[in-house]
Design an enzyme around this catalytic site. Structure first.
Site, PDB file in Angstrom:
ATOM      1  N   LYS A  22       0.834  -1.199   0.000  1.00  0.00           N
ATOM      2  CA  LYS A  22       0.000   0.000   0.000  1.00  0.00           C
ATOM      3  C   LYS A  22       0.871   1.252   0.000  1.00  0.00           C
ATOM      4  O   LYS A  22       0.643   2.176  -0.790  1.00  0.00           O
ATOM      5  CB  LYS A  22      -0.902  -0.021   1.241  1.00  0.00           C
ATOM      6  CG  LYS A  22      -2.065   0.932   1.190  1.00  0.00           C
ATOM      7  CD  LYS A  22      -2.886   0.854   2.476  1.00  0.00           C
ATOM      8  CE  LYS A  22      -3.669  -0.446   2.575  1.00  0.00           C
ATOM      9  NZ  LYS A  22      -4.243  -0.653   3.908  1.00  0.00           N
ATOM     10  N   ARG A  92      -2.989   3.272   8.532  1.00  0.00           N
ATOM     11  CA  ARG A  92      -3.334   2.131   7.676  1.00  0.00           C
ATOM     12  C   ARG A  92      -2.190   1.140   7.603  1.00  0.00           C
ATOM     13  O   ARG A  92      -1.058   1.515   7.330  1.00  0.00           O
ATOM     14  CB  ARG A  92      -3.652   2.619   6.261  1.00  0.00           C
ATOM     15  CG  ARG A  92      -4.461   3.889   6.207  1.00  0.00           C
ATOM     16  CD  ARG A  92      -4.556   4.454   4.814  1.00  0.00           C
ATOM     17  NE  ARG A  92      -5.225   3.544   3.888  1.00  0.00           N
ATOM     18  CZ  ARG A  92      -5.263   3.737   2.578  1.00  0.00           C
ATOM     19  NH1 ARG A  92      -4.635   4.771   2.035  1.00  0.00           N
ATOM     20  NH2 ARG A  92      -5.890   2.876   1.812  1.00  0.00           N
ATOM     21  N   GLY A 101      -8.420  -7.413   4.411  1.00  0.00           N
ATOM     22  CA  GLY A 101      -9.161  -7.604   5.655  1.00  0.00           C
ATOM     23  C   GLY A 101      -8.358  -8.210   6.787  1.00  0.00           C
ATOM     24  O   GLY A 101      -8.889  -8.471   7.865  1.00  0.00           O
ATOM     25  N   MET A 103      -5.533  -6.914   8.283  1.00  0.00           N
ATOM     26  CA  MET A 103      -5.029  -5.953   9.257  1.00  0.00           C
ATOM     27  C   MET A 103      -5.998  -4.787   9.236  1.00  0.00           C
ATOM     28  O   MET A 103      -6.724  -4.593   8.289  1.00  0.00           O
ATOM     29  CB  MET A 103      -3.652  -5.478   8.828  1.00  0.00           C
ATOM     30  CG  MET A 103      -2.798  -6.606   8.315  1.00  0.00           C
ATOM     31  SD  MET A 103      -1.982  -7.466   9.618  1.00  0.00           S
ATOM     32  CE  MET A 103      -0.410  -6.746   9.429  1.00  0.00           C
ATOM     33  N   ARG A 336      -3.842  -1.333  -6.260  1.00  0.00           N
ATOM     34  CA  ARG A 336      -3.075  -2.583  -6.224  1.00  0.00           C
ATOM     35  C   ARG A 336      -3.568  -3.463  -7.359  1.00  0.00           C
ATOM     36  O   ARG A 336      -4.617  -3.188  -7.952  1.00  0.00           O
ATOM     37  CB  ARG A 336      -3.264  -3.300  -4.890  1.00  0.00           C
ATOM     38  CG  ARG A 336      -4.705  -3.688  -4.650  1.00  0.00           C
ATOM     39  CD  ARG A 336      -4.899  -4.338  -3.293  1.00  0.00           C
ATOM     40  NE  ARG A 336      -6.321  -4.367  -2.964  1.00  0.00           N
ATOM     41  CZ  ARG A 336      -6.813  -4.362  -1.741  1.00  0.00           C
ATOM     42  NH1 ARG A 336      -6.022  -4.317  -0.703  1.00  0.00           N
ATOM     43  NH2 ARG A 336      -8.113  -4.411  -1.535  1.00  0.00           N
ATOM     44  N   HIS A 454     -16.597  -9.588   1.369  1.00  0.00           N
ATOM     45  CA  HIS A 454     -15.499 -10.495   1.705  1.00  0.00           C
ATOM     46  C   HIS A 454     -15.628 -11.839   0.991  1.00  0.00           C
ATOM     47  O   HIS A 454     -14.691 -12.323   0.369  1.00  0.00           O
ATOM     48  CB  HIS A 454     -15.462 -10.692   3.224  1.00  0.00           C
ATOM     49  CG  HIS A 454     -14.354 -11.571   3.691  1.00  0.00           C
ATOM     50  ND1 HIS A 454     -14.502 -12.924   3.893  1.00  0.00           N
ATOM     51  CD2 HIS A 454     -13.055 -11.297   3.948  1.00  0.00           C
ATOM     52  CE1 HIS A 454     -13.352 -13.443   4.280  1.00  0.00           C
ATOM     53  NE2 HIS A 454     -12.450 -12.476   4.323  1.00  0.00           N
ATOM     54  N   GLU A 743      10.833 -47.933 -26.410  1.00  0.00           N
ATOM     55  CA  GLU A 743      10.411 -48.056 -25.018  1.00  0.00           C
ATOM     56  C   GLU A 743      11.166 -49.157 -24.284  1.00  0.00           C
ATOM     57  O   GLU A 743      10.833 -49.512 -23.170  1.00  0.00           O
ATOM     58  CB  GLU A 743       8.893 -48.275 -24.935  1.00  0.00           C
ATOM     59  CG  GLU A 743       8.358 -49.247 -25.965  1.00  0.00           C
ATOM     60  CD  GLU A 743       6.848 -49.195 -26.155  1.00  0.00           C
ATOM     61  OE1 GLU A 743       6.148 -48.715 -25.262  1.00  0.00           O
ATOM     62  OE2 GLU A 743       6.372 -49.666 -27.206  1.00  0.00           O
ATOM     63  N   SER A 762       9.080 -42.779 -31.600  1.00  0.00           N
ATOM     64  CA  SER A 762       8.291 -42.115 -30.569  1.00  0.00           C
ATOM     65  C   SER A 762       8.616 -42.783 -29.243  1.00  0.00           C
ATOM     66  O   SER A 762       8.441 -43.984 -29.087  1.00  0.00           O
ATOM     67  CB  SER A 762       6.799 -42.235 -30.882  1.00  0.00           C
ATOM     68  OG  SER A 762       6.061 -41.637 -29.839  1.00  0.00           O
ATOM     69  N   GLY A 764       8.100 -44.022 -25.753  1.00  0.00           N
ATOM     70  CA  GLY A 764       7.017 -44.327 -24.816  1.00  0.00           C
ATOM     71  C   GLY A 764       7.618 -44.292 -23.423  1.00  0.00           C
ATOM     72  O   GLY A 764       8.206 -45.256 -22.963  1.00  0.00           O
ATOM     73  N   ASN A 766       6.396 -44.267 -20.480  1.00  0.00           N
ATOM     74  CA  ASN A 766       5.879 -45.106 -19.397  1.00  0.00           C
ATOM     75  C   ASN A 766       6.637 -46.425 -19.328  1.00  0.00           C
ATOM     76  O   ASN A 766       7.164 -46.806 -18.283  1.00  0.00           O
ATOM     77  CB  ASN A 766       4.382 -45.374 -19.590  1.00  0.00           C
ATOM     78  CG  ASN A 766       3.553 -44.109 -19.480  1.00  0.00           C
ATOM     79  OD1 ASN A 766       4.069 -43.075 -19.059  1.00  0.00           O
ATOM     80  ND2 ASN A 766       2.303 -44.183 -19.869  1.00  0.00           N
ATOM     81  N   ASP A 767       6.694 -47.116 -20.466  1.00  0.00           N
ATOM     82  CA  ASP A 767       7.414 -48.394 -20.468  1.00  0.00           C
ATOM     83  C   ASP A 767       8.922 -48.194 -20.344  1.00  0.00           C
ATOM     84  O   ASP A 767       9.599 -48.967 -19.666  1.00  0.00           O
ATOM     85  CB  ASP A 767       7.092 -49.177 -21.752  1.00  0.00           C
ATOM     86  CG  ASP A 767       5.883 -50.081 -21.546  1.00  0.00           C
ATOM     87  OD1 ASP A 767       5.876 -50.820 -20.534  1.00  0.00           O
ATOM     88  OD2 ASP A 767       4.954 -50.035 -22.368  1.00  0.00           O
ATOM     89  N   CYS A 829       5.672 -39.758 -26.201  1.00  0.00           N
ATOM     90  CA  CYS A 829       4.355 -39.854 -25.591  1.00  0.00           C
ATOM     91  C   CYS A 829       4.526 -40.511 -24.233  1.00  0.00           C
ATOM     92  O   CYS A 829       5.543 -41.102 -23.945  1.00  0.00           O
ATOM     93  CB  CYS A 829       3.389 -40.631 -26.475  1.00  0.00           C
ATOM     94  SG  CYS A 829       4.000 -42.217 -27.012  1.00  0.00           S
ATOM     95  N   TYR A 849       7.806 -33.391 -31.512  1.00  0.00           N
ATOM     96  CA  TYR A 849       6.534 -33.192 -30.811  1.00  0.00           C
ATOM     97  C   TYR A 849       6.477 -34.010 -29.537  1.00  0.00           C
ATOM     98  O   TYR A 849       7.195 -35.002 -29.386  1.00  0.00           O
ATOM     99  CB  TYR A 849       5.346 -33.557 -31.720  1.00  0.00           C
ATOM    100  CG  TYR A 849       5.264 -35.019 -32.074  1.00  0.00           C
ATOM    101  CD1 TYR A 849       4.588 -35.913 -31.230  1.00  0.00           C
ATOM    102  CD2 TYR A 849       5.858 -35.524 -33.229  1.00  0.00           C
ATOM    103  CE1 TYR A 849       4.515 -37.254 -31.534  1.00  0.00           C
ATOM    104  CE2 TYR A 849       5.787 -36.865 -33.539  1.00  0.00           C
ATOM    105  CZ  TYR A 849       5.119 -37.736 -32.689  1.00  0.00           C
ATOM    106  OH  TYR A 849       5.059 -39.064 -32.988  1.00  0.00           O
TER     107      TYR A 849
END
Ligand code: ADP
Ligand code: MG
Ligand code: MG
Length: 869
Positions: A22, A92, A101, A103, A336, A454, A743, A762, A764, A766-767, A829, A849
């Site tokens: 402020k 203030r 709210g 202070m 603000r 509020h 993979e 590509s 993979g 996960n695997d 992927c 990609y």
């Protein structure tokens, strides 16, 4: 010597640490030449010093404060305690981060039994003077001395009642004078001493109270919920008073420079004529929409509007501005960054960009993931909504929609949430004590209060849907409310629509996500910056459409085995894997081909001609095999086999470790006719759709689970044979690609060999992660949690790409692959690919990609663009 005090004319907006938000902004606005009442700031350092040294204002601080008060006097021609022209100030608080709210503020400080008379005669407005004095008594009593606000408020209520009045502004000078006496009496009774008459004593006590309030419970809770450090302290701003309660050409209000709910341009807010301070948000009278000011005080409205526009440009952000008009003169008391909904945040940034307030790089970097996320959140299903009648409505304070059980206190809400319930908090109004309760709720509704109350402000800030000011709602007690004849009890299920302001009994289904206009524009901009493209993991037409709507440039992974989970197809698939002979298999495949071809046609159409990577079957067999005697019997009957045949065949195929078993390319090598069938279906569907729609379909056929170059080459050539057959039959030419998933770690090491035969890779993840770490995707969450708790893993490697292990393997494979095949297209992927933490690493890998589930696309694109800046 330490400097504890700065005049507004000495500071700037960069000094939030020292002057608080402020104070820094009051200084900045002073520097900009805006009409800010003069004043000074006691620093956060003074606060911390005070709190750490026995809660004492040291003489050094007092001296500097007095010095600044002198300067204030010189500037304003007013003096503390002066009988001609008394100086009145506000005190203030203001810390680095806005804590609405949290202070408290004391207004009209400097008034006493003498100066109030001076104020009355100076202003020739006795009513006004006593109104100011009673406010000081109340705020001082409450904020500085910790007295109960209601002790004071009750007096006003009682007085109005006796006189048959409804609003504070109907009370006369005599009434206020009477209230002043009563307040002083309350003060005396409660504290066993008089209200301090010395303005300087008032000032020191007020400063100490603000410093002390840094550690009050509400402030601490707010900081904890918002991750704000406890070591910042608060500054204190002391500022000449201006008076909105002077009469009908005075007033006070709060405006946002744009609509904080939807983001539309134009002032948005409320004001009250003849009012002071927090009257607007306190719900004393119903405030008027700011647009009405254009009629009531047109000049001041225009000035306010143009100041708000200037402030927006200066701060490059939407502003929340507090103002007061004293006898037709406008003053700005605070600015603000305004809190806003996620929807508004996106709209405002885009508009700023279009209006030239920010540039493209700023636009890209300033969008926050949480806003994007929330913009994707669903609302109630429109069709479902049509058949419902709302029983209650109010102001649409914070958009979105939610269903939950009603609770009437923050405590009850918190407990219910802990039990796993979804909660709608129902209150007469909310106060800072309620923030924990709001934070755990899906929605907040109140019977009182306006758009800046509020509840409204806090809910918007937290992205929680909220309807306020529901006038027909009567909150009776802690476990009950009524709306006319209707009763809401604890646990009653309510559906709340924060966008329309309507409330319904019972649950309402949510709608599927719809793309917003803003998102479309953002995709164009992100695409300009991001080096890596984003595709969708999707196979059903619906998921593909969602992916396209959310900005996918193609399909990166369509899993064909997902197309067989449906009951009738499952049977065909079981027939295939349980077949005893090639002939029997070919028979089933003939049917399956037609089914798959139709699937692929729908997919291509949904993908609108964008590149589409279709992965050939990679069935973990155990997911498809019949389980147990009942299923054997059923399958036997349906397939015209005997129970024993089915059982024997199933037993034969059963694997101890199916994840490392007969899957992916192993299947392709053993039964080349299956992959041939799929390749034919892919190509023939592409031919047909190309012919029917004119879209240039670009199928990318992906072979899963490759270990070895010879293995891949062999299956590729058998697929090519089939493809050539199809193309010949269709008398069409078509460009297609055949590539592989990477993979398995070995595939990374022999990537140069594989790349001689593959058009694309590509990864993979996960695997690849499962095998690189030797941790099962399905069984390891417990281990991973343990490792994260012990600090061995920083993140779950299935969620955030493991750079040093899996990442290194990818790097190696890319290098080796591109060495022999520079045109090799590379994608990734798997869940980890789209995680914001993985993206910086991927951005440096020169891949083409990433592919992820549709809902993660916008954030992935945004992170890619931000990271590329
Ligand atoms: P908060 O941080 O809770 O918003 P403020 O310090 O902004 O508290 O004060 C609350 C309100 O008090 C302001 O919005 C304004 O209406 C009023 N106020 C503060 N200082 C002054 C002043 N110098 N003159 C008139 N009104 C003031
Ligand atoms: Mg306040
Ligand atoms: Mg304020």
């Amino acid at each position: 010597m330490n400097r504890w005090v700065y005049l507004f004319s000495e500071g700037s907006k960069e000094q939030k640490d020292l002057l608080g938000g402020k104070g820094a902004n009051l200084a900045e606005m002073t520097k900009l030449g805006l009409p800010v009442p003069t004043g000074f700031t006691v620093t956060t350092e003074a606060c911390l010093y005070y709190l750490n040294h026995g809660n004492q204002l040291i003489s050094d601080m007092k001296d500097q404060v007095m010095d600044a008060v002198e300067k204030l006097s010189a500037k304003t021609g007013k003096k503390f305690g002066d009988m001609e022209n008394p100086l009145l100030v506000s005190v203030r608080s203001g810390s680095k981060f806005s804590m609405p709210g949290m202070m408290d503020t004391v207004l009209n400080l400097g008034l006493n039994d003498q100066t109030v008379a001076a104020l009355a005669s100076n202003s020739q407005n006795e009513r006004f003077a006593y109104d100011c004095y009673r406010r000081l008594l109340q705020m001082f009593g409450n904020v500085v001395m910790g007295m109960d606000n209601s002790d004071f408020e009750n007096r006003i209520t009682a007085l109005k009642k006796v006189n048959g009045l409804s609003f504070d502004n109907e009370l006369t000078a005599d009434h206020w004078n009477q209230i002043v006496s009563e307040y002083k009496e309350i003060y005396r009774k409660k504290l066993q001493r008089e209200f301090p008459q010395d303005p300087i004593e008032q000032l020191y006590l007020a400063i100490e109270a603000v410093f002390g309030s840094w550690n009050n419970q509400r402030a601490k809770t707010y900081r904890r919920l918002h991750d704000i450090s406890d070591d910042l302290g608060t500054a204190v701003n002391i500022q000449e008073m201006v008076f909105g309660n002077f009469g009908d050409s005075s007033g006070t209000g709060v405006v946002f420079s744009r609509n904080p709910s939807l983001g539309d341009p134009g002032l948005f807010g409320e004001y009250l004529i003849n009012a002071q301070g927090e009257d607007v948000v306190a719900g004393v009278r119903t405030p008027k929409p700011i647009q009405v000011l254009a009629d009531e005080l047109p000049e001041q409205f225009q000035q306010l509007k143009s100041i708000c526009e200037d402030l927006e440009k200066h701060y490059q952000d939407m502003q929340d501005v507090e103002f007061t008009i004293e006898r037709e003169k406008l003053f700005i008391l605070q600015t603000r960054s305004g809190k806003r909904t996620s929807k508004a945040a996106l709209t405002i940034l885009l508009d700023f960009y279009k209006e030239g307030i920010i540039n493209e790089a700023e636009l890209v970097s300033r969008i926050e993931a949480k806003d994007l996320e929330a913009a994707l959140h669903p609302n109630f299903d429109e069709d479902a909504l049509k058949n419902r009648v709302s029983f209650l409505s109010g102001l649409a304070a914070s958009p979105g929609a939610a269903t939950g059980a009603a609770y009437f206190t923050a405590e009850a809400a918190t407990e219910a949430k802990a039990r796993g319930e979804r909660v709608v908090l129902v209150r007469e109004e909310t106060s800072p004590e309620d923030i924990e309760g709001i934070a755990v709720s899906e929605a907040v509704i109140t019977s009182r209060g306006g758009m800046t109350s509020h509840a409204a402000v806090v809910a918007r800030g937290m992205g929680i849907c909220s309807v306020v000011g529901c006038e027909r709602l009567t909150v009776l007690e802690e476990n009950k409310a009524t709306v006319g004849e209707e009763v809401i009890e604890e646990g009653t299920i309510l559906s709340v629509d924060g966008t329309s302001g309507k409330i319904y009994f019972g649950e309402i289904p949510m709608e599927e996500v719809t793309n917003t206009v803003a998102l479309d524009e953002l995709h164009v901009i992100w695409d300009r910056h991001a080096k890596i493209k984003v595709r969708a993991n999707a196979e059903t037409p619906k998921d593909i459409a969602t992916g396209m709507a959310l900005g996918a440039v193609g399909i990166g992974l369509a899993r064909t085995e997902h197309m067989f989970f449906e009951k009738s197809r499952l049977l065909q698939f079981r027939q295939l894997i349980l077949a005893d002979s090639l002939d029997e298999r070919l028979e089933v495949l003939k049917d399956l081909k037609q089914v798959q071809k139709q699937d692929f046609k729908f997919m291509y159409e949904a993908a609108e001609g964008k590149p589409t990577t279709i992965r050939l079957l990679d069935p973990p067999l155990h997911e498809f095999l019949p389980k147990g005697a009942d299923e054997y019997r059923e399958v036997a009957k349906e397939l015209g086999k005997t129970y024993n045949e089915v059982k024997r065949k199933t037993d034969n195929l059963a694997e101890v470790n199916p994840m490392l078993g007969f899957r992916g390319l192993r299947l392709g090598v053993a039964y080349p006719e299956i992959y041939q069938m799929q390749a034919e279906a892919i190509i023939e569907a592409a031919c047909e759709v190309t012919k029917e729609t004119g879209l240039a379909i670009q199928p990318e056929i992906m072979i899963p689970f490759t270990i070895d170059a010879q293995e891949f080459a062999r299956v590729r050539s058998s697929i090519e044979e089939a493809i050539q057959r199809s193309l010949k039959e269709y008398k069409q030419d078509l460009s297609y690609q055949i590539g592989t998933m990477i993979e398995i770690p070995r595939a990374c090491f022999v990537a140069d060999e594989i790349a001689q035969h593959a058009d694309f890779f590509s990864f993979g993840t996960n695997d690849l992660t499962q095998m690189a770490l030797g941790l099962s995707r399905d069984d390891s969450p417990r281990i991973i949690n343990q490792y994260m708790e012990a600090g061995i893993f920083a993140d779950d490697p299935f969620q955030v790409l493991d750079e040093s292990g899996v990442g290194a393997l990818m790097k190696l494979a890319i290098e080796r692959g591109r060495q022999v095949n520079p045109k090799l297209k590379i994608g990734i992927c798997g869940e980890a690919a789209a995680h914001p933490k993985s993206i910086a690493f991927l951005n440096n890998l020169a891949i083409d990609y990433i592919s992820c589930s549709p809902f993660r696309i916008p954030q992935a694109k945004m992170t890619l663009a931000q990271d590329a800046l």
